[in-house]
Motif scaffolding. Structure first.
Motif, PDB file in Angstrom:
ATOM      1  N   UNK A 277      49.386  39.905  38.817  1.00 47.85           N
ATOM      2  CA  UNK A 277      48.789  38.628  39.188  1.00 47.85           C
ATOM      3  C   UNK A 277      47.300  38.584  38.841  1.00 47.85           C
ATOM      4  N   UNK A 278      46.610  39.701  39.018  1.00 46.51           N
ATOM      5  CA  UNK A 278      45.186  39.758  38.683  1.00 46.51           C
ATOM      6  C   UNK A 278      44.990  39.680  37.168  1.00 46.51           C
ATOM      7  N   UNK A 279      45.861  40.336  36.425  1.00 53.29           N
ATOM      8  CA  UNK A 279      45.746  40.320  34.966  1.00 53.29           C
ATOM      9  C   UNK A 279      46.000  38.928  34.396  1.00 53.29           C
ATOM     10  N   UNK A 280      46.947  38.205  34.991  1.00 51.54           N
ATOM     11  CA  UNK A 280      47.274  36.863  34.495  1.00 51.54           C
ATOM     12  C   UNK A 280      46.294  35.809  34.977  1.00 51.54           C
ATOM     13  N   UNK A 281      45.460  36.140  35.961  1.00 50.32           N
ATOM     14  CA  UNK A 281      44.524  35.172  36.508  1.00 50.32           C
ATOM     15  C   UNK A 281      45.088  34.360  37.648  1.00 50.32           C
ATOM     16  N   UNK A 282      46.335  34.655  38.056  1.00 47.83           N
ATOM     17  CA  UNK A 282      46.926  33.940  39.191  1.00 47.83           C
ATOM     18  C   UNK A 282      46.193  34.272  40.482  1.00 47.83           C
ATOM     19  N   UNK A 283      45.569  35.453  40.521  1.00 49.06           N
ATOM     20  CA  UNK A 283      44.731  35.857  41.639  1.00 49.06           C
ATOM     21  C   UNK A 283      43.434  36.433  41.104  1.00 49.06           C
ATOM     22  N   UNK A 284      42.400  36.343  41.933  1.00 48.97           N
ATOM     23  CA  UNK A 284      41.102  36.899  41.582  1.00 48.97           C
ATOM     24  C   UNK A 284      40.627  37.815  42.699  1.00 48.97           C
ATOM     25  N   UNK A 285      39.979  38.905  42.308  1.00 52.44           N
ATOM     26  CA  UNK A 285      39.400  39.795  43.309  1.00 52.44           C
ATOM     27  C   UNK A 285      38.108  39.178  43.824  1.00 52.44           C
ATOM     28  N   UNK A 286      37.888  39.292  45.127  1.00 52.94           N
ATOM     29  CA  UNK A 286      36.680  38.742  45.740  1.00 52.94           C
ATOM     30  C   UNK A 286      35.663  39.858  45.951  1.00 52.94           C
TER      31      UNK A 286
END
Length: 300
Positions: A249-258
């Protein structure tokens, strides 16, 4: 001291009645008459010394004792069904069963199924999702969350030990904040009931950073990590992520680390083969694949 168990016929009749919701359905499954099901359940209640159904209400409902017994029977019969199915199909059929918590299955394993199947085209992969507190069901390869267990031969850690917050870009956009946010004021923090015993919950995460939970945050509680992740993907709030767990999900941009802050914990995901080094070749191969892919994502 051994405990004398009730008659198996009574247990099967009770469990069939619970699953079908009616004595008629239970009778049809067990190929007996409905009065026979009633007699078996009545004999079981007499032997246990308590009612398993509250018959004063319509529709009839389980008593607390009935719910407790149904819960343990669900896990016990599930184990029996798994073993019987494996015996019937034979150990030479190339079937490998993987059991894992629902969060790991939904967030890490399912996105990699095509890759896993391509790596083992001759192996049939069977996946069993298991929630915290559920009776264990045996798998050829088992993934669990918790502390390392020196008593489990060959157990290996799957992912890293870093814990950090993530959210969907849409949620951050709605809140009008950037991914490098330094404050969680006014945000919705997603967590789960069992976090207080099994996980890193938000209070312990903030404590690891030398902070207190902001007073104006909203806590939204779920009973599984899979639901927490789905809520985060649906832009409902911020959730905690284990290193490597939500990598797709982080790699696809569906989620972002804060931000860059993270906690570290000895708790995490651990994988083991049921028969250890004596496991079948295909079981060891799947075990090695999960371990190696987890290690890759933990440092990615």
């Amino acid at each position: 001291m051994s405990v004398r168990l009730p008659a198996f016929s009574g247990l099967t009749a009770f469990y069939a009645a619970v699953r079908h919701g009616t004595l008629t359905g239970a009778a049809r499954e067990l190929n007996v008459s409905q009065p026979a099901i009633s007699r078996r359940i009545a004999a079981l209640e007499e032997e246990l010394g308590c009612p398993l159904f509250d018959r004063s209400r319509k529709p009839v409902q389980l008593t607390q004792q009935g719910r407790d017994l149904a819960h343990v029977l669900r896990g016990s019969f599930g184990q029996i069904e798994t073993v019987v199915d494996r015996i019937r199909k034979g150990r030479d059929q190339g079937v490998v069963t993987v059991t894992a918590p629902s969060g790991f299955v939904g967030s890490w394993l399912i996105p990699k199924l095509a890759e896993l199947e391509a790596a083992f085209p001759e192996v049939t992969i069977r996946i069993i999702s298991q929630e915290y507190g559920d009776p264990e069901r045996p798998g050829d390869v088992s993934v669990r969350f918790g502390l390392p267990d020196a008593g489990v031969a060959g157990e290996a850690r799957v992912l890293g030990n870093g814990v950090f917050p993530v959210a969907s870009p849409l949620y951050l956009q709605r809140r009008g904040v950037a991914p490098d946010v330094a404050s969680f004021d006014g945000m919705t923090l997603l967590t789960m009931e069992s976090a207080r015993r099994h996980w890193h919950d938000w209070p312990s995460w903030f404590q690891s950073q030398g902070l207190e939970v902001p007073r104006d945050v909203r806590l939204l509680d779920f009973n599984s990590y899979a639901m927490v992740v789905n809520a985060a993907l649906a832009a409902q709030g911020v959730c905690l992520c284990w290193s490597g767990l939500l990598g797709d999900f982080l790699e696809s941009g569906a989620m972002l680390r804060l931000g860059q802050a993270q906690a570290h914990s000895a708790r995490g995901y651990y994988v083991a083969a049921r028969d250890g080094l004596a496991a079948r070749a295909e079981v060891r191969a799947v075990f090695d694949w999960i371990t190696e892919r987890g290690a890759e994502e933990a440092v990615a």
